[in-house]
Design a protein around this motif. Sequence first.
Motif, PDB file in Angstrom:
ATOM      1  N   GLU A 483       0.809  -1.307   0.108  1.00 53.64           N
ATOM      2  CA  GLU A 483       0.199   0.056   0.140  1.00 53.64           C
ATOM      3  C   GLU A 483       0.756   1.174   0.138  1.00 53.64           C
ATOM      4  O   GLU A 483       0.515   2.362  -0.155  1.00 53.64           O
ATOM      5  CB  GLU A 483      -0.844   0.031   1.132  1.00 53.64           C
ATOM      6  CG  GLU A 483      -2.009  -0.875   1.275  1.00 53.64           C
ATOM      7  CD  GLU A 483      -2.720  -1.135   2.543  1.00 53.64           C
ATOM      8  OE1 GLU A 483      -2.656  -0.192   3.396  1.00 53.64           O
ATOM      9  OE2 GLU A 483      -3.231  -2.105   2.820  1.00 53.64           O
ATOM     10  N   VAL A 484       2.043   1.209   0.731  1.00 56.81           N
ATOM     11  CA  VAL A 484       2.794   2.373   0.616  1.00 56.81           C
ATOM     12  C   VAL A 484       4.134   2.084   0.456  1.00 56.81           C
ATOM     13  O   VAL A 484       4.633   0.979   0.758  1.00 56.81           O
ATOM     14  CB  VAL A 484       2.628   3.015   1.960  1.00 56.81           C
ATOM     15  CG1 VAL A 484       2.838   2.008   3.117  1.00 56.81           C
ATOM     16  CG2 VAL A 484       3.239   4.353   2.208  1.00 56.81           C
ATOM     17  N   ARG A 497       4.552  10.791   4.480  1.00 53.63           N
ATOM     18  CA  ARG A 497       3.867   9.923   3.466  1.00 53.63           C
ATOM     19  C   ARG A 497       3.508   8.628   4.342  1.00 53.63           C
ATOM     20  O   ARG A 497       2.439   8.017   4.465  1.00 53.63           O
ATOM     21  CB  ARG A 497       4.863   8.990   2.473  1.00 53.63           C
ATOM     22  CG  ARG A 497       3.899   8.323   1.659  1.00 53.63           C
ATOM     23  CD  ARG A 497       4.332   7.780   0.103  1.00 53.63           C
ATOM     24  NE  ARG A 497       4.738   8.980  -0.559  1.00 53.63           N
ATOM     25  CZ  ARG A 497       5.494   8.781  -1.923  1.00 53.63           C
ATOM     26  NH1 ARG A 497       5.726   7.806  -2.384  1.00 53.63           N
ATOM     27  NH2 ARG A 497       5.496   9.909  -2.523  1.00 53.63           N
ATOM     28  N   TRP A 501      -0.333   7.509   5.792  1.00 50.16           N
ATOM     29  CA  TRP A 501      -0.830   5.948   5.518  1.00 50.16           C
ATOM     30  C   TRP A 501      -1.461   5.518   6.947  1.00 50.16           C
ATOM     31  O   TRP A 501      -2.467   5.085   7.196  1.00 50.16           O
ATOM     32  CB  TRP A 501       0.356   5.294   5.150  1.00 50.16           C
ATOM     33  CG  TRP A 501       0.020   3.550   5.237  1.00 50.16           C
ATOM     34  CD1 TRP A 501      -0.557   3.048   4.077  1.00 50.16           C
ATOM     35  CD2 TRP A 501       0.293   2.603   6.142  1.00 50.16           C
ATOM     36  NE1 TRP A 501      -0.786   1.593   4.175  1.00 50.16           N
ATOM     37  CE2 TRP A 501      -0.404   1.715   5.681  1.00 50.16           C
ATOM     38  CE3 TRP A 501       0.662   2.757   7.223  1.00 50.16           C
ATOM     39  CZ2 TRP A 501      -0.337   0.251   6.292  1.00 50.16           C
ATOM     40  CZ3 TRP A 501       0.542   1.528   7.958  1.00 50.16           C
ATOM     41  CH2 TRP A 501       0.211   0.218   7.630  1.00 50.16           C
ATOM     42  N   ARG A 504      -4.737   6.925   7.569  1.00 50.69           N
ATOM     43  CA  ARG A 504      -5.547   6.363   6.524  1.00 50.69           C
ATOM     44  C   ARG A 504      -6.030   5.079   7.112  1.00 50.69           C
ATOM     45  O   ARG A 504      -7.160   4.634   7.119  1.00 50.69           O
ATOM     46  CB  ARG A 504      -4.916   6.303   5.240  1.00 50.69           C
ATOM     47  CG  ARG A 504      -5.931   5.753   4.490  1.00 50.69           C
ATOM     48  CD  ARG A 504      -5.895   6.378   2.738  1.00 50.69           C
ATOM     49  NE  ARG A 504      -4.236   6.583   2.615  1.00 50.69           N
ATOM     50  CZ  ARG A 504      -3.304   5.698   2.095  1.00 50.69           C
ATOM     51  NH1 ARG A 504      -3.997   4.561   1.748  1.00 50.69           N
ATOM     52  NH2 ARG A 504      -2.129   5.750   1.936  1.00 50.69           N
ATOM     53  N   THR A 505      -5.160   4.189   7.609  1.00 50.90           N
ATOM     54  CA  THR A 505      -5.419   2.736   7.977  1.00 50.90           C
ATOM     55  C   THR A 505      -5.681   2.765   9.524  1.00 50.90           C
ATOM     56  O   THR A 505      -6.387   1.658   9.787  1.00 50.90           O
ATOM     57  CB  THR A 505      -4.236   1.905   7.853  1.00 50.90           C
ATOM     58  OG1 THR A 505      -2.934   2.576   8.591  1.00 50.90           O
ATOM     59  CG2 THR A 505      -3.664   1.777   6.377  1.00 50.90           C
TER      60      THR A 505
END
Length: 964
Positions: A483-484, A497, A501, A504-505
């Motif tokens: 994902e990243v 970044r 992530w 977001r998660t």
Amino acid sequence: MSETNPAATAPVTADAAPHRYTAAMAAEIEARWQDFWDAEGTYAAPNPKGDLAGDPELVARPKKFIMDMFPYPSGAGLHVGHPLGYIATDVFARFQRMTGHNVLHTLGFDAFGLPAEQYAVQTGTHPRASTEANMKNMVSQLRRLGLGHDKRRSFATIDPEYYKWTQWIFLQIFNSWYDDEAKRARPISELVAQFDSGERAVPGGGTWSALTEAERADLLGEYRLAYASDAPVNWCPGLGTVLANEEVTADGRSERGNFPVFKSKLRQWNMRITAYADRLLDDLDQLDWPEAIKLQQRNWIGRSEGARVDFPVDGERITVFTTRPDTLFGATYMVLAPEHPLVEKFTPAAWPEGTRDAWTGGHATPTEAVAAYRAQAASKSDVERQAEAKDKTGVFIGAYATNPVNGEQVPVFVADYVLMGYGTGAIMAVPAGDQRDFEFARAFELPIRCIVEPTDGRGTDPSTWESAFASYDAKIMNSSNGEVSLDGLGVVEAKERITEWLERTGAGAGTVNFRLRDWLFSRQRYWGEPFPIVYDEDGIAHPLPASMLPLELPEVEDYSPRTFDPDDADTKPETPLSRNEDWVHVTLDLGDGRGPRRYRRETNTMPNWAGSCWYELRYLDPHNSEQLVDPEIEQYWMGPREGLPHGGVDLYVGGAEHAVLHLLYARFWSKVLFDLGHVSSAEPFHKLFNQGMIQAYVYRDGRGIAVPAAEVEERDGAYFHGGEKVSRLLGKMGKSLKNAVTPDEICAEYGADTLRLYEMAMGPLDVSRPWDTRAVVGQFRLLQRLWRNVVDENTGRLSVADVAETDVDADTLRALHKAIDGVRQDLEGMRFNTAIAKVTELNNHLTKVGGPVPRPVAERLVLLVAPLAPHVAEELWRKLGHTASVVHEDFPVADPAYVVDETVTCVVQIKGKVKARLEVSPSVSEEDLEKAALADEKVVAALGGAGIRKVIVRAPKLVNIVPA
Ligand code: ANZ
């Protein structure tokens, strides 16, 4: 070492001038003017209203509030080092008065504190008695210096009328909470209203009305800005008291007494200063403080930006704080602080399969291993635990957590290099990037994964490394999942970044962490402010109503807290106030509708920082019995104004040793009072100035023991005491080093004006300087010449020439106006030493010219001297025929016509031949002179466009040009 000064002490013989300025004359003049000032109230600064209201003309002027860090009234009295700052602020304040300001300058006493209590323990004298005697002594020592203080405004922090308000402020802090959204403190009643109405959810569900009284008290305790908690504190059995972090040395011992300090869980009062961390940091930018002090405050507050990351463990999770979320892919194990509350929960009964021997500490079960390790860690200070060089110790707790970024199972350890009091008390360990983790990983055979591309040529195989690789200028590698990906990014971008992530998660979030801790506010002492708090039968704390303040200190038989074996960590404090049963157990009606009830008083006292957290405010309105300070008066002296968005005292002078504690605490209280609407200034001290120290030579004999400096003789550059050679080193001045010189001695020998001049002339105010009694006479001679320039030493009558300024010779006028111009600038810039040099120069000029000094010159000379040597200036001003005090006269203003520099003639040559002459300033720089020469018309013409090979400049007189 003390040289007696014949001019000052010799009896006046028949042939000596009878009206010469001598020590005896200085003593007489000084005492007389000091009485006059007291009787006239010369230094009374009027308020715009209230009992100190006065002269509307003065109140209409721009104001200046000038302050010193007030002294602790020590039994040793003052030595000449102590008044350095007081004299400086006095000179500055006098200058401000003479330049049209309404000046508030006064001095009180910070009079609670340990020495008086210890003295009481030793001698049985009540601390109040010894403290008051010490204050009396200091007041008379200070009066002798001629300080222009508004005495109506002085007080001591031990006055019940003062500490009534210290207690009142405590109640304001207790009765408020910090609203993170509004970013300010608000009354706790507003929080209760939010809970009650449902606007704010009650944690754990349910409604406010369904909570018991105890539950409500507990809940509000989570919010109050002053709260009691059972947090681990610094317990010092040797002193019998707990200490603030700031009072514990880097080696984890008590600053005072050097006893061991232990972490112990005790119920103590705290101040939630951490709520203000951001504002305390941000507002520093607005303050006119030395950069070094601002930096110390910034470091103390210690703001770190990073992220919180959750590592799941069996349906629970461990949350870590990291400043480097970009290294998440390199996290190969985790560490909990030994005190972490989750340790027990995660520790299983037996070692899981595959546990390495190196991880168990030789224990049969994880429970045993953890218990043993915890006991060992408890005996160490935070600093010992964090020491860089120290061997890394720890033990596996038998559990694994999941690294959210790659799903890896990483082992969880307890290790003492992780502190409970910082971040979340848990870390993700990244051995490749953090040296402590690296050493730990090596010791415990844990994987080290290279996630930052080394830029120092060591390669990407960590098994060959000798240390972690830490750099902000490198690229991330080995860091991607489906994902990243952080690969190839720089640290800053990678942090952004991965934080995105995490958010977001739901695995974590960006966050800011502070090093600053809440301020431990309880002390197990007698000689401090009692807390205005009582406990009911259920142990719930209730504030006393303001009408019950001041809560005065009770009489006790024994002033000392119980002390214990310094190494016995299992002891608990026992406070002196708890021994007075009649005081502790009371029936009170708190006016809260519950009627009279039995209560138990809080028996701790406040720390000795409390009284100095707000004293600037009380100077403004010291007798106000209704309010801490009248808002209009506060606004007048301290309110925000142009260039000072937060307001504050105009000048605060004191030692640099108070960089963090006092100044941070005072800023915090100021902000709370501001938020609650009691004051208009959100900062207490706008400008801070740290004076240097007066040092003194310490002489030691062969055994290294200090010998009395006054008995040392110098012979051919060596020093002797009673025939024995002694060593000499510059150090502190003080009784214990047997080198203290008192202001009283110097005043007796030369007078206060000479002492003032000497202290101000020793060097720039912010620089430390060695005391030299033999040099004092230099300033005495300056005053003698000044006197002689105005008064006939034989008749005692005025000896100036009554002429108009137009009749004064040009040289003298130039000397006068240059002195005025320079002294004015120097006093404004607090460069007192150079101001004195300029006065000396003018005075010497007048002596050299000879003859009676023209009145216009003499008058202004006296005005120039007035801030520095106020007594002799008053006397001369009176002799010059003035009836009003010199204190409120206008400071002279220079006539610019006489201030311009004289010029010198500079010769410009080309190939050795004179081509032009320039009139330039004697201080012209070589660069400017070269430019001026090359721009000169005649020079340009003579060069006729030829290039230049070389220019030789000898400023200010010669420029030689060599054409190409
Ligand atoms: C992973 C990491 C990788 C870290 C890396 C540093 C370097 P400052 O800057 O002082 O805020 N840490 C966090 N909480 C800790 C605690 N309670 N006791 C000891 N250490 C703790 O330091 C923050 C860093 O110190 C955090 O970032 C954490 O280690 C460690 F290459 O996380 B770091």
